[in-house]
Design a protein around this motif. Structure first.
Motif, PDB file in Angstrom:
ATOM      1  N   ASN A  76      30.383   0.199   4.643  1.00 43.74           N
ATOM      2  CA  ASN A  76      31.090   1.473   4.755  1.00 43.74           C
ATOM      3  C   ASN A  76      30.692   2.218   6.028  1.00 43.74           C
ATOM      4  OD1 ASN A  76      32.553   1.190   2.362  1.00 43.74           O
ATOM      5  ND2 ASN A  76      30.926   2.090   1.136  1.00 43.74           N
ATOM      6  N   THR A  77      29.395   2.180   6.362  1.00 50.85           N
ATOM      7  CA  THR A  77      28.935   2.855   7.574  1.00 50.85           C
ATOM      8  C   THR A  77      29.599   2.269   8.808  1.00 50.85           C
ATOM      9  OG1 THR A  77      26.782   3.300   6.544  1.00 50.85           O
ATOM     10  CG2 THR A  77      26.914   3.485   8.933  1.00 50.85           C
ATOM     11  N   GLY A  78      29.653   0.945   8.894  1.00 51.82           N
ATOM     12  CA  GLY A  78      30.321   0.308  10.019  1.00 51.82           C
ATOM     13  C   GLY A  78      31.796   0.672  10.089  1.00 51.82           C
ATOM     14  N   GLN A  79      32.441   0.765   8.928  1.00 48.89           N
ATOM     15  CA  GLN A  79      33.851   1.134   8.895  1.00 48.89           C
ATOM     16  C   GLN A  79      34.055   2.564   9.387  1.00 48.89           C
ATOM     17  OE1 GLN A  79      35.775   0.171   5.206  1.00 48.89           O
ATOM     18  NE2 GLN A  79      37.465   1.586   5.545  1.00 48.89           N
ATOM     19  N   TYR A  80      33.213   3.490   8.941  1.00 45.44           N
ATOM     20  CA  TYR A  80      33.333   4.880   9.382  1.00 45.44           C
ATOM     21  C   TYR A  80      33.025   5.015  10.873  1.00 45.44           C
ATOM     22  CZ  TYR A  80      32.981   5.644   4.321  1.00 45.44           C
ATOM     23  OH  TYR A  80      33.174   5.592   2.960  1.00 45.44           O
ATOM     24  N   LEU A  81      32.011   4.287  11.341  1.00 48.54           N
ATOM     25  CA  LEU A  81      31.652   4.357  12.757  1.00 48.54           C
ATOM     26  C   LEU A  81      32.778   3.822  13.643  1.00 48.54           C
ATOM     27  CD1 LEU A  81      27.914   3.212  12.638  1.00 48.54           C
ATOM     28  CD2 LEU A  81      28.750   5.441  13.392  1.00 48.54           C
ATOM     29  N   LEU A  82      33.366   2.718  13.229  1.00 46.40           N
ATOM     30  CA  LEU A  82      34.443   2.157  14.031  1.00 46.40           C
ATOM     31  C   LEU A  82      35.667   3.066  14.024  1.00 46.40           C
ATOM     32  CD1 LEU A  82      34.675  -0.299  15.785  1.00 46.40           C
ATOM     33  CD2 LEU A  82      35.615  -1.568  13.860  1.00 46.40           C
ATOM     34  N   ALA A 128      36.056  -1.780  29.287  1.00 48.09           N
ATOM     35  CA  ALA A 128      35.401  -1.037  28.204  1.00 48.09           C
ATOM     36  C   ALA A 128      36.327  -0.873  27.011  1.00 48.09           C
ATOM     37  CB  ALA A 128      34.935   0.330  28.711  1.00 48.09           C
ATOM     38  N   LEU A 129      37.574  -0.483  27.278  1.00 45.37           N
ATOM     39  CA  LEU A 129      38.499  -0.259  26.175  1.00 45.37           C
ATOM     40  C   LEU A 129      39.001  -1.563  25.571  1.00 45.37           C
ATOM     41  CD1 LEU A 129      40.581   2.826  27.324  1.00 45.37           C
ATOM     42  CD2 LEU A 129      38.712   2.707  25.697  1.00 45.37           C
ATOM     43  N   THR A 130      39.053  -2.617  26.372  1.00 48.28           N
ATOM     44  CA  THR A 130      39.425  -3.915  25.817  1.00 48.28           C
ATOM     45  C   THR A 130      38.407  -4.365  24.776  1.00 48.28           C
ATOM     46  OG1 THR A 130      40.585  -4.596  27.821  1.00 48.28           O
ATOM     47  CG2 THR A 130      39.846  -6.341  26.353  1.00 48.28           C
ATOM     48  N   ALA A 131      37.121  -4.135  25.052  1.00 48.41           N
ATOM     49  CA  ALA A 131      36.082  -4.485  24.083  1.00 48.41           C
ATOM     50  C   ALA A 131      36.269  -3.718  22.780  1.00 48.41           C
ATOM     51  CB  ALA A 131      34.702  -4.203  24.675  1.00 48.41           C
ATOM     52  N   ILE A 132      36.591  -2.423  22.884  1.00 45.03           N
ATOM     53  CA  ILE A 132      36.812  -1.621  21.684  1.00 45.03           C
ATOM     54  C   ILE A 132      38.068  -2.073  20.954  1.00 45.03           C
ATOM     55  CG2 ILE A 132      37.211   0.714  20.815  1.00 45.03           C
ATOM     56  CD1 ILE A 132      34.387   0.148  21.833  1.00 45.03           C
ATOM     57  N   LEU A 133      39.125  -2.352  21.713  1.00 45.09           N
ATOM     58  CA  LEU A 133      40.361  -2.826  21.091  1.00 45.09           C
ATOM     59  C   LEU A 133      40.134  -4.119  20.313  1.00 45.09           C
ATOM     60  CD1 LEU A 133      43.067  -2.141  23.829  1.00 45.09           C
ATOM     61  CD2 LEU A 133      43.036  -1.231  21.510  1.00 45.09           C
ATOM     62  N   ALA A 143      37.279  -5.183  19.086  1.00 49.24           N
ATOM     63  CA  ALA A 143      36.450  -4.875  17.915  1.00 49.24           C
ATOM     64  C   ALA A 143      37.294  -4.294  16.791  1.00 49.24           C
ATOM     65  CB  ALA A 143      35.337  -3.911  18.307  1.00 49.24           C
ATOM     66  N   LEU A 144      38.240  -3.422  17.134  1.00 41.70           N
ATOM     67  CA  LEU A 144      39.125  -2.831  16.129  1.00 41.70           C
ATOM     68  C   LEU A 144      40.035  -3.887  15.506  1.00 41.70           C
ATOM     69  CD1 LEU A 144      40.129   0.449  17.996  1.00 41.70           C
ATOM     70  CD2 LEU A 144      38.793   0.311  15.891  1.00 41.70           C
ATOM     71  N   LEU A 145      40.598  -4.750  16.349  1.00 40.45           N
ATOM     72  CA  LEU A 145      41.492  -5.779  15.832  1.00 40.45           C
ATOM     73  C   LEU A 145      40.753  -6.757  14.930  1.00 40.45           C
ATOM     74  CD1 LEU A 145      43.639  -6.503  19.017  1.00 40.45           C
ATOM     75  CD2 LEU A 145      44.372  -5.362  16.926  1.00 40.45           C
ATOM     76  N   PHE A 146      39.545  -7.156  15.336  1.00 37.25           N
ATOM     77  CA  PHE A 146      38.778  -8.069  14.501  1.00 37.25           C
ATOM     78  C   PHE A 146      38.386  -7.413  13.184  1.00 37.25           C
ATOM     79  CE2 PHE A 146      37.995 -10.678  18.363  1.00 37.25           C
ATOM     80  CZ  PHE A 146      38.325 -11.905  17.813  1.00 37.25           C
ATOM     81  N   PHE A 147      38.121  -6.095  13.222  1.00 38.42           N
ATOM     82  CA  PHE A 147      37.814  -5.424  11.959  1.00 38.42           C
ATOM     83  C   PHE A 147      39.024  -5.453  11.037  1.00 38.42           C
ATOM     84  CE2 PHE A 147      37.787  -1.831   9.105  1.00 38.42           C
ATOM     85  CZ  PHE A 147      36.516  -1.893   8.563  1.00 38.42           C
ATOM     86  N   ILE A 168      30.636 -10.776  15.481  1.00 44.43           N
ATOM     87  CA  ILE A 168      31.454 -11.098  16.647  1.00 44.43           C
ATOM     88  C   ILE A 168      31.388 -10.050  17.746  1.00 44.43           C
ATOM     89  CG2 ILE A 168      33.639  -9.967  16.009  1.00 44.43           C
ATOM     90  CD1 ILE A 168      34.979 -12.676  16.762  1.00 44.43           C
ATOM     91  N   ASN A 169      30.984  -8.813  17.432  1.00 41.12           N
ATOM     92  CA  ASN A 169      30.981  -7.761  18.456  1.00 41.12           C
ATOM     93  C   ASN A 169      30.085  -8.086  19.652  1.00 41.12           C
ATOM     94  OD1 ASN A 169      32.872  -6.190  17.165  1.00 41.12           O
ATOM     95  ND2 ASN A 169      31.386  -4.904  16.128  1.00 41.12           N
ATOM     96  N   PRO A 170      28.836  -8.570  19.459  1.00 40.59           N
ATOM     97  CA  PRO A 170      28.034  -8.943  20.642  1.00 40.59           C
ATOM     98  C   PRO A 170      28.715 -10.000  21.503  1.00 40.59           C
ATOM     99  CG  PRO A 170      26.649  -8.800  18.695  1.00 40.59           C
ATOM    100  CD  PRO A 170      28.061  -8.706  18.212  1.00 40.59           C
ATOM    101  N   LEU A 171      29.418 -10.936  20.878  1.00 40.65           N
ATOM    102  CA  LEU A 171      30.146 -11.954  21.648  1.00 40.65           C
ATOM    103  C   LEU A 171      31.274 -11.320  22.447  1.00 40.65           C
ATOM    104  CD1 LEU A 171      30.543 -14.954  22.282  1.00 40.65           C
ATOM    105  CD2 LEU A 171      32.016 -15.109  20.254  1.00 40.65           C
ATOM    106  N   ILE A 172      31.945 -10.327  21.863  1.00 40.55           N
ATOM    107  CA  ILE A 172      32.999  -9.612  22.581  1.00 40.55           C
ATOM    108  C   ILE A 172      32.432  -8.917  23.810  1.00 40.55           C
ATOM    109  CG2 ILE A 172      34.624  -7.685  22.453  1.00 40.55           C
ATOM    110  CD1 ILE A 172      35.070  -8.369  19.525  1.00 40.55           C
TER     111      ILE A 172
END
Length: 332
Positions: free
Chosen positions: A132-138, A233-238, A240-244, A286-290
């Motif tokens: 839940n914490t990871g979901q709220y943070l993302l 920077a934003l591609t990494a966030i995008l 991460a969001l898509l993988f979530f 997967i986030n560190p790999l991204i």
């Protein structure tokens, strides 16, 4: 089988067994006896938990590396504060899944003492705390990045100096309070049903915000030429969001589906839950790999260290924000 949940590997399976019993579904667990053949469902779960163990090892190493560099080797900015807390939530999720998988593998072949049910329930609650914490943070990260590209000057000049730290602290406190509710629910044997409503609330609140923010970021970054310089920077966030959305959120969907009438077969539901845990494990790993793949310089002949890659990737946001502010000040 009785309805007290005896022989289940967790509070979740106990509740699944209760519902299955009410529906007249007979099921066999390793604790009922050892003279049985492994069904395809048992084999599927064994393979899934083996994959979870292997992926968790790499995920813990990757997130641990991100935490080390962002927490101790680099000067933090508002952007990296969010990423640091997200990595902490991800590594917490993986640390919970690791013993959870080991216990379930052992239960497939050995008889474990009854107190292991209490341990699994505790790990189960801690897992949802981190999940839940990871979901709220993302969700917070997606909204923050969305505001940064839609209203860049306001985001740079009027954003409170310690906003990221306050948001992260608030999220951890809220998740902790929800975990306390789960602990109380476990005492009254209603934990899975409480988690059902919590995940339903999360889906209603977080999924729309995350989806809208992802669409806005995608449009602003890839369909506006003046925003292309912020691509990394934003591609990494995008990503991460898509993988979530494709990996972590399925656990919520599976859980809501299983505990919504009509109830499906116990064995199918148990395998689906295991698949949900596997997807969550992949998402947290997967986030560190991204960060590594997006931040590295593909044209560089020599290999760049992880520290250099993270510094280049996460410093990009701060540099771009400063470049946006200069032209406006010049006009004034």
């Amino acid at each position: 089988m009785s309805n007290d949940g005896q022989g289940s590997w967790s509070t979740l399976n106990a509740s699944l067994e209760d519902i299955a019993t009410e529906n007249g579904t007979d099921l066999l667990t390793p604790q009922d006896g050892f003279d049985y053949e492994l069904s395809p469902y048992h084999i599927a779960k064994i393979l899934i938990y083996i994959f979870i163990l292997l992926i968790s090892i790499f995920g813990i190493i990757g997130n641990g590396t991100v935490i080390w560099f962002l927490g101790f080797c680099m000067k933090r900015n508002p952007f990296t504060t969010f990423i640091l807390h997200l990595a902490a939530a991800d590594i917490g999720t993986l640390i919970c899944l690791f013993p959870f998988s080991i216990i379930n593998l052992l239960r497939s072949f050995l008889y474990l003492p009854p107190y292991m049910d209490k341990i699994v329930t505790l790990v189960y609650i801690l897992f949802f705390f981190m999940y839940n914490t990871g979901q709220y943070l993302l969700t917070a990260i997606s909204m923050d990045r969305c505001v940064s590209v839609v209203f860049p000057l306001w985001h740079r000049c009027h954003r409170p100096p310690h906003f990221s730290t306050l948001v992260c602290a608030t999220i951890w406190i809220i998740s902790f309070l929800l975990t306390a509710i789960n602990l109380i629910a476990s005492i009254f044997n209603i934990l899975p049903y409480i988690i059902f409503y919590l995940l339903l609330m999360n889906a209603i609140l977080c999924l729309p915000l995350m989806t809208v923010s992802t669409l806005v970021l995608f449009i602003k970054v890839y369909f506006r030429s003046q925003q292309r310089k912020k691509g990394k920077a934003l591609t990494a966030i995008l990503l991460a969001l898509l993988f979530f959305l494709f990996l972590a959120f399925p656990l919520t969907c599976i859980y809501l589906f299983i505990f919504s009438p009509p109830f499906i077969d116990y064995n199918v539901g148990s395998v689906l839950i295991s698949v949900g845990f596997l997807c969550s494990c992949l998402n947290s790993s997967i986030n560190p790999l991204i960060y590594f793949l997006i931040g590295r310089n593909k044209r560089a002949r020599s290999r760049e260290s992880m520290k250099v890659i993270l510094r280049k990737l996460f410093k990009e946001e701060e540099n771009c924000s400063e470049e946006q502010e200069v032209p406006v000040q010049t006009q004034m």
